[in-house]
Design an enzyme around this catalytic site. Structure first.
Site, short mmCIF file in Angstrom:
data_model
loop_
_atom_site.label_atom_id
_atom_site.label_comp_id
_atom_site.label_asym_id
_atom_site.label_seq_id
_atom_site.Cartn_x
_atom_site.Cartn_y
_atom_site.Cartn_z
N THR A 24 0.81 -1.22 0.00
CA THR A 24 0.00 0.00 0.00
C THR A 24 0.84 1.26 0.00
O THR A 24 0.47 2.28 -0.60
CB THR A 24 -0.92 0.00 1.24
OG1 THR A 24 -1.75 -1.15 1.20
CG2 THR A 24 -1.80 1.24 1.28
N ASP A 33 1.85 -7.35 -4.07
CA ASP A 33 1.01 -7.39 -2.88
C ASP A 33 1.70 -8.33 -1.89
O ASP A 33 2.27 -9.35 -2.29
CB ASP A 33 -0.37 -7.93 -3.24
CG ASP A 33 -1.34 -7.87 -2.07
OD1 ASP A 33 -2.15 -6.93 -2.02
OD2 ASP A 33 -1.27 -8.77 -1.20
N SER A 34 1.65 -8.01 -0.61
CA SER A 34 2.40 -8.81 0.35
C SER A 34 1.91 -10.25 0.43
O SER A 34 2.65 -11.14 0.86
CB SER A 34 2.37 -8.18 1.74
OG SER A 34 1.07 -8.24 2.29
N SER A 35 0.67 -10.52 -0.01
CA SER A 35 0.19 -11.90 -0.03
C SER A 35 0.92 -12.74 -1.07
O SER A 35 0.86 -13.97 -1.05
CB SER A 35 -1.32 -11.94 -0.27
OG SER A 35 -1.65 -11.35 -1.52
N THR A 74 1.67 -4.74 4.40
CA THR A 74 1.57 -5.00 5.84
C THR A 74 1.10 -6.41 6.19
O THR A 74 1.39 -6.89 7.27
CB THR A 74 0.61 -3.99 6.50
OG1 THR A 74 -0.69 -4.12 5.90
CG2 THR A 74 1.11 -2.57 6.30
N ASP A 75 0.35 -7.07 5.30
CA ASP A 75 -0.29 -8.32 5.69
C ASP A 75 0.70 -9.42 6.05
O ASP A 75 0.43 -10.24 6.93
CB ASP A 75 -1.22 -8.83 4.58
CG ASP A 75 -2.47 -7.99 4.46
OD1 ASP A 75 -2.79 -7.25 5.42
OD2 ASP A 75 -3.15 -8.05 3.42
N GLN A 79 -2.26 -20.41 20.50
CA GLN A 79 -3.18 -19.53 19.78
C GLN A 79 -3.28 -18.16 20.44
O GLN A 79 -3.81 -17.23 19.84
CB GLN A 79 -4.57 -20.17 19.72
CG GLN A 79 -4.60 -21.45 18.90
CD GLN A 79 -5.97 -22.10 18.88
OE1 GLN A 79 -6.95 -21.50 19.32
NE2 GLN A 79 -6.04 -23.33 18.40
N CYS A 80 -2.79 -18.06 21.67
CA CYS A 80 -2.87 -16.78 22.38
C CYS A 80 -1.86 -15.78 21.79
O CYS A 80 -0.76 -16.16 21.40
CB CYS A 80 -2.56 -16.97 23.86
SG CYS A 80 -3.73 -18.05 24.71
#
Length: 338
Positions: free
Chosen positions: A13, A57-59, A89-90, A274-275
């Site tokens: 972005t 794109d970061s993906s 950023t992703d 997962q925390c």
């Protein structure tokens, strides 16, 4: 003397601008960034731009792109005082984590940043993130770089790259480092917590290690899921399980049998939480004892992004002698608490 910073633009972005005819975001020629941000001409350092041929794109940024970034840094390591990677950023935390392991013996700043809004947007966060990141990338004291690790700067906060995670797609303050303090904050002054900074071992010379295995699978456990599908993927080399709390999973014989079968087939099993905050503690609860029984590997308090990229780098890497578990549980780049 003016410090020299190499700005590596990968996409994201931060390098977009709005096409006012279509309303769509389009990448602009980042070589013209000095026209977009004339304040850059006031910086007390020289900035050279090196752009990817096609902004991504970061993906779409993964192991091959991590190798490209690492190679650029390696090729120009002696020519620049610091490096700034502009990134979407992703997946920026994945890239920061991977680079932290690939750049061995790093003794210069490598800063990653991006933005939530395009650089041409009236309310953009891009300018502050970019300008302050350049300051951090060129920060020296007594001819010595203050930062000598891979770090991530976003919204006034400097974080260790392999301790970072993106937690918001909505706010400018998009990144956290839940299990390690901030390396620094920017305000009227650029503050650095020097006692928290990582330093490579004195005997370790700078080199780029490009090894990244893709024989890694990440699986998030959820209540009520069946593990029978695991038995159908016996060729998995490393399975990273993201489990509940400090390391709990369903307490039944079927769970143990499936995981034992995987282990007998040679699969390494890594366990992360997962925390967002905290880490793994085998044996704290009865429902975590199965991992001791099967010889699973604790991911400690590493982020999922870090555990994945560390496993990719360490597994079957000829630079690491000995067992995978031995090196995975070693604190290699300040990525885990000991």
């Amino acid at each position: 003397m003016k410090r020299k910073v190499l700005l590596i633009y990968t996409g994201g972005t931060i390098g977009m601008e709005k096409d006012y005819e279509t309303g769509s975001l389009m990448p602009f020629n980042f070589e013209k960034i000095f026209n977009k941000i004339p304040e850059m001409k006031l910086l007390e350092c020289e900035v050279t731009v090196h752009s990817f041929d096609e902004p991504l794109d970061s993906s779409d940024v993964g192991p091959e792109e991590w190798k490209m970034i690492a190679k650029i840094i390696g090729d120009f390591y002696d020519d620049f005082d610091g490096f700034l990677v502009l990134h979407g950023t992703d997946t920026m935390s994945y890239t920061a984590s991977a680079l932290s392991f690939m750049l061995k013996g790093l003794r210069k700043p490598v800063i990653l940043t991006g933005s939530q809004l395009p650089i041409g947007d009236l309310r953009t966060d891009a300018k502050e993130n970019l300008l302050t990141s350049i300051y951090y990338a060129s920060l020296y004291e007594n001819d010595t770089p203050v930062i000598q690790e891979v770090a991530l700067y976003f919204e006034y906060k400097l974080l260790r790259g392999n301790r970072s995670l993106k937690y918001s797609a909505k706010y400018f303050d998009a990144y956290q480092s839940p299990n390690y303090p901030l390396l620094g904050q920017s305000g009227v002054h650029l503050n650095i917590e020097k006692q928290l900074l990582y330093r490579a071992p004195e005997h370790e010379e700078f080199k780029v290690d490009f090894h990244l295995s893709q024989d890694i699978i990440f699986w998030r456990i959820f209540p009520g899921m069946t593990l029978k599908h695991f038995a159908e993927i016996p060729k998995v080399k490393v399975l990273i399980l993201q489990v509940f709390g400090s390391g709990t999973i369903f307490n039944n014989k079927g769970t143990e049998n499936v995981l034992q079968k995987l282990r007998r087939n040679g699969t390494e099993i890594v366990v992360v939480t997962q925390c967002i905050s905290g880490g793994i503690s085998f044996g704290k609860y009865e429902n975590s004892t199965v991992f001791n029984k099967i010889g699973a590997i604790s991911g400690s308090d590493m982020t999922a992004e870090c555990a994945i990229t560390k496993a990719m780098h360490v597994f079957e890497n000829p630079a690491f002698n000995g067992k995978f578990a031995e090196h995975f549980t070693e604190n290699l780049r300040g990525e885990m608490s000991v």
